[in-house]
Scaffold this active site. Structure first.
Site, PDB file in Angstrom:
ATOM      1  N   ARG A 106     -10.997   8.560  20.920  1.00 19.16           N
ATOM      2  CA  ARG A 106     -10.729   8.303  22.350  1.00 19.16           C
ATOM      3  C   ARG A 106     -10.566   9.612  23.109  1.00 19.16           C
ATOM      4  O   ARG A 106     -11.122   9.792  24.196  1.00 19.16           O
ATOM      5  CB  ARG A 106      -9.439   7.483  22.502  1.00 19.16           C
ATOM      6  CG  ARG A 106      -9.600   6.045  22.129  1.00 19.16           C
ATOM      7  CD  ARG A 106      -8.271   5.380  21.917  1.00 19.16           C
ATOM      8  NE  ARG A 106      -7.683   5.856  20.658  1.00 19.16           N
ATOM      9  CZ  ARG A 106      -6.746   5.200  19.983  1.00 19.16           C
ATOM     10  NH1 ARG A 106      -6.270   4.080  20.463  1.00 19.16           N
ATOM     11  NH2 ARG A 106      -6.270   5.666  18.848  1.00 19.16           N
ATOM     12  N   ASN A 147       0.870  -1.167   0.000  1.00 21.14           N
ATOM     13  CA  ASN A 147       0.000   0.000   0.000  1.00 21.14           C
ATOM     14  C   ASN A 147       0.912   1.223   0.000  1.00 21.14           C
ATOM     15  O   ASN A 147       1.442   1.611   1.037  1.00 21.14           O
ATOM     16  CB  ASN A 147      -0.878  -0.055   1.256  1.00 21.14           C
ATOM     17  CG  ASN A 147      -1.865   1.093   1.330  1.00 21.14           C
ATOM     18  OD1 ASN A 147      -1.801   2.031   0.540  1.00 21.14           O
ATOM     19  ND2 ASN A 147      -2.767   1.025   2.286  1.00 21.14           N
ATOM     20  N   GLU A 200      -8.398  -5.123   5.156  1.00 17.29           N
ATOM     21  CA  GLU A 200      -8.202  -4.771   3.751  1.00 17.29           C
ATOM     22  C   GLU A 200      -7.017  -5.527   3.142  1.00 17.29           C
ATOM     23  O   GLU A 200      -7.058  -5.901   1.978  1.00 17.29           O
ATOM     24  CB  GLU A 200      -8.007  -3.251   3.625  1.00 17.29           C
ATOM     25  CG  GLU A 200      -9.309  -2.514   3.889  1.00 17.29           C
ATOM     26  CD  GLU A 200      -9.141  -1.021   4.122  1.00 17.29           C
ATOM     27  OE1 GLU A 200      -8.762  -0.643   5.256  1.00 17.29           O
ATOM     28  OE2 GLU A 200      -9.373  -0.240   3.199  1.00 17.29           O
ATOM     29  N   ARG A 208      -2.488  -2.078  -3.574  1.00 18.70           N
ATOM     30  CA  ARG A 208      -3.692  -1.278  -3.397  1.00 18.70           C
ATOM     31  C   ARG A 208      -3.604  -0.098  -4.358  1.00 18.70           C
ATOM     32  O   ARG A 208      -2.611   0.632  -4.349  1.00 18.70           O
ATOM     33  CB  ARG A 208      -3.768  -0.758  -1.973  1.00 18.70           C
ATOM     34  CG  ARG A 208      -4.922   0.184  -1.803  1.00 18.70           C
ATOM     35  CD  ARG A 208      -4.925   0.813  -0.448  1.00 18.70           C
ATOM     36  NE  ARG A 208      -6.119   1.616  -0.290  1.00 18.70           N
ATOM     37  CZ  ARG A 208      -6.169   2.726   0.439  1.00 18.70           C
ATOM     38  NH1 ARG A 208      -5.117   3.137   1.092  1.00 18.70           N
ATOM     39  NH2 ARG A 208      -7.288   3.400   0.530  1.00 18.70           N
ATOM     40  N   ARG A 223     -11.668  15.560   7.441  1.00 15.36           N
ATOM     41  CA  ARG A 223     -12.419  15.988   6.246  1.00 15.36           C
ATOM     42  C   ARG A 223     -13.858  16.348   6.620  1.00 15.36           C
ATOM     43  O   ARG A 223     -14.461  15.671   7.449  1.00 15.36           O
ATOM     44  CB  ARG A 223     -12.444  14.879   5.194  1.00 15.36           C
ATOM     45  CG  ARG A 223     -11.100  14.591   4.585  1.00 15.36           C
ATOM     46  CD  ARG A 223     -11.160  13.438   3.585  1.00 15.36           C
ATOM     47  NE  ARG A 223      -9.989  12.604   3.732  1.00 15.36           N
ATOM     48  CZ  ARG A 223      -9.958  11.292   3.535  1.00 15.36           C
ATOM     49  NH1 ARG A 223     -11.042  10.640   3.152  1.00 15.36           N
ATOM     50  NH2 ARG A 223      -8.847  10.628   3.699  1.00 15.36           N
ATOM     51  N   HIS A 273     -12.692   3.007  -0.224  1.00 13.43           N
ATOM     52  CA  HIS A 273     -12.722   1.964   0.818  1.00 13.43           C
ATOM     53  C   HIS A 273     -13.403   0.695   0.298  1.00 13.43           C
ATOM     54  O   HIS A 273     -13.963  -0.081   1.086  1.00 13.43           O
ATOM     55  CB  HIS A 273     -13.512   2.407   2.077  1.00 13.43           C
ATOM     56  CG  HIS A 273     -12.869   3.493   2.874  1.00 13.43           C
ATOM     57  ND1 HIS A 273     -13.611   4.486   3.476  1.00 13.43           N
ATOM     58  CD2 HIS A 273     -11.576   3.737   3.195  1.00 13.43           C
ATOM     59  CE1 HIS A 273     -12.791   5.305   4.131  1.00 13.43           C
ATOM     60  NE2 HIS A 273     -11.552   4.869   3.969  1.00 13.43           N
TER      61      HIS A 273
HETATM   62  P1  ADP Z   1      -7.333   4.944   8.941  1.00  9.84           P
HETATM   63  O1  ADP Z   1      -7.037   3.544   8.419  1.00  9.84           O
HETATM   64  O2  ADP Z   1      -8.416   5.664   8.216  1.00  9.84           O
HETATM   65  O3  ADP Z   1      -6.138   5.790   9.205  1.00  9.84           O
HETATM   66  P2  ADP Z   1      -8.313   3.559  11.321  1.00  9.84           P
HETATM   67  O4  ADP Z   1      -9.363   2.685  10.760  1.00  9.84           O
HETATM   68  O5  ADP Z   1      -7.069   2.933  11.838  1.00  9.84           O
HETATM   69  O6  ADP Z   1      -7.957   4.765  10.378  1.00  9.84           O
HETATM   70  O7  ADP Z   1      -8.984   4.410  12.508  1.00  9.84           O
HETATM   71  C1  ADP Z   1      -8.244   5.323  13.243  1.00  9.84           C
HETATM   72  C2  ADP Z   1      -9.172   6.040  14.219  1.00  9.84           C
HETATM   73  O8  ADP Z   1      -9.838   5.067  15.035  1.00  9.84           O
HETATM   74  C3  ADP Z   1      -8.442   6.925  15.221  1.00  9.84           C
HETATM   75  O9  ADP Z   1      -8.269   8.221  14.698  1.00  9.84           O
HETATM   76  C4  ADP Z   1      -9.401   6.941  16.402  1.00  9.84           C
HETATM   77  O10 ADP Z   1     -10.334   8.003  16.242  1.00  9.84           O
HETATM   78  C5  ADP Z   1     -10.167   5.644  16.283  1.00  9.84           C
HETATM   79  N1  ADP Z   1      -9.866   4.687  17.328  1.00  9.84           N
HETATM   80  C6  ADP Z   1      -8.875   3.775  17.369  1.00  9.84           C
HETATM   81  N2  ADP Z   1      -8.918   3.055  18.509  1.00  9.84           N
HETATM   82  C7  ADP Z   1      -9.968   3.506  19.209  1.00  9.84           C
HETATM   83  C8  ADP Z   1     -10.546   3.191  20.475  1.00  9.84           C
HETATM   84  N3  ADP Z   1     -10.056   2.239  21.251  1.00  9.84           N
HETATM   85  N4  ADP Z   1     -11.635   3.880  20.865  1.00  9.84           N
HETATM   86  C9  ADP Z   1     -12.146   4.859  20.083  1.00  9.84           C
HETATM   87  N5  ADP Z   1     -11.656   5.208  18.890  1.00  9.84           N
HETATM   88  C10 ADP Z   1     -10.576   4.560  18.461  1.00  9.84           C
END
Ligand code: ADP
Length: 403
Positions: free
Chosen positions: A289, A12, A389, A96, A246, A185
């Site tokens: 979080r 990726n 993914e 990807r 965004r 996605h």
């Molecule tokens: P991407 O692949 O789009 O970068 P992810 O699917 O890994 O993102 O999601 C990341 C987001 O998930 C973080 O910015 C956070 O907001 C949320 N996140 C991760 N772990 C937790 C948790 N334990 N509780 C709440 N939100 C979480």
């Protein structure tokens, strides 16, 4: 490909990073995972975990000039564990690719013509496709004999009917510039909708699912009998839900206003809507979080950001319920969807008339497995279905090269 070639390397490639996973397709096991960050800077970093040998994560810092150097460094790390790119067990590399336009509806073995077509799509994916192309070109140079497969983020959404995909703007202008809803996605929506059917004990062709992929980027899709019929992201990944940085849906006239009245440039508006909006724009934080922690402390801005995020989600759940007519399940996935129980509870609160409800105890169970969070008698199932993914890309790649 030899009969013993059962491994797939998933790449990726982003603008300044390369994420990778090496999988054994006999059981989907991860043999190695890693990440190269800050490519092109003095402080590049490679983190490699050789899961096959049970070895510790190895981290190296120091300048990595470009994607070619990055992939060579990755290849060296893999070789150190006997998992190198020259291994006869490597069956293919799966890449990807963010934008496949309308042409790529399936994973595709990469040749020069495919590369040209991905290049042709750069104007509709200026941030992503160039980086994906660099990754592909570099990997091909390293292993010209090995099948390499492009798996497109947009492919799953190409089944959308024309009335869902077309924006209501002048047809000639839209067609001349290939302006329409493509959605993103896609590998996640495909994987999660299939896994949700499995969780319900049904064939994907029998179920209608609303998939809510809530990561830092976020998108919703309506999947009818295994086929996507609508999705929230559009020409680019900016449309739809409120995301980490965004804006999601916004009156397009806001952009004219920002230029004409606020004196912002095209690039300023682009940065505002893509990088300084969403949760971060609303309250300064994009990690759910942290937002929940601030809400618990009585922070009003964090509360409002959360409420705006939930309000948008609810609107999409309602809209896609109407689009699908009958909904069998709503599936939450990605970082927020898999981990943030308060988001799931709030998104479905008050939707009992639509057959949706959350069981408070089930909702707070922590597990990496697909699971139901709705009460047993709920008409529509609510589920947490972890996405994967990389596995989906590896499976699609392997299916194509071993066919
Ligand atoms: P991407 O692949 O789009 O970068 P992810 O699917 O890994 O993102 O999601 C990341 C987001 O998930 C973080 O910015 C956070 O907001 C949320 N996140 C991760 N772990 C937790 C948790 N334990 N509780 C709440 N939100 C979480």
């Amino acid at each position: 490909m030899t009969a013993t070639a059962t491994r797939v390397l998933v790449l990726n490639s982003g603008s300044s990073s390369v994420k990778y996973q090496l999988l054994d397709m006999r059981d989907g096991a991860r043999l190695a995972v890693g990440l190269v960050e800050r490519i092109g800077e003095e402080t590049s970093r490679l983190a490699h975990t050789p899961l096959a040998t049970g070895g510790d994560k190895r981290e190296t810092e120091g300048p990595i000039a470009d994607h070619e150097a990055a992939l060579k460094a990755v290849a060296a790390e893999l070789s150190a564990d006997g998992l190198g790119l020259d291994s006869p067990e490597l069956a293919a590399i799966g890449h990807r690719v963010v934008h496949g336009g309308l042409k790529f509806t399936e994973p595709t073995v990469i040749d020069d013509a495919v590369l040209q077509e991905i290049e042709r799509l750069v104007p509709v994916a200026p941030l992503h496709n160039p980086a994906n192309l660099t990754g592909i070109r570099t990997a091909r140079a390293l292993r010209p004999d090995l099948p390499q497969v492009a798996v497109f983020d947009t492919a799953f959404h190409t089944t959308m009917p024309e009335y869902a995909a077309r924006y209501a703007i002048d047809v000639e202008t839209a067609d001349a510039h290939r302006i329409r809803r493509y959605g993103f996605h896609g590998t996640s929506h495909a994987y999660v909708s299939r896994k949700t059917a499995e969780l319900l004990g049904k064939d994907p062709s029998e179920v209608n699912v609303i998939v809510l992929h809530l990561g830092n980027g976020a998108s919703a899709s309506a999947v009818a009998g295994g086929r996507c019929v609508d999705t929230s992201m559009g020409l680019t990944p900016l449309e739809g839900l409120v995301m980490g940085t965004r804006s999601g849906d916004i009156d397009p006239a806001v952009t004219f206003h920002l230029k004409r009245v606020a004196g912002m440039s095209e690039d300023d508006v682009d940065v505002l809507l893509n990088k300084k909006s969403g949760l971060v724009g609303l309250c300064g934080d994009n990690d759910m979080r942290e937002i929940r922690r601030r809400i618990d402390e009585g922070d009003e801005r964090a509360r409002l950001a959360f409420d705006i995020y939930i309000h948008r989600l609810k609107k999409y759940i309602g809209a896609y319920t109407a689009v699908l007519g009958r909904v069998d399940a709503v599936a939450f996935t990605a970082g927020v969807g898999e981990n943030a129980a308060p988001v799931r509870a709030a998104a479905l609160a008050g939707l009992e008339e639509m057959g949706l409800a959350v069981d408070a105890d089930l909702n707070t169970v922590r597990s990496g497995e697909p699971r139901l969070i709705s009460p047993e008698d709920a008409r529509v199932a609510a589920a947490v279905v972890p996405t994967d993914e990389e596995l989906e890309i590896a499976q699609q790649t392997y299916a194509l090269v071993s066919a």
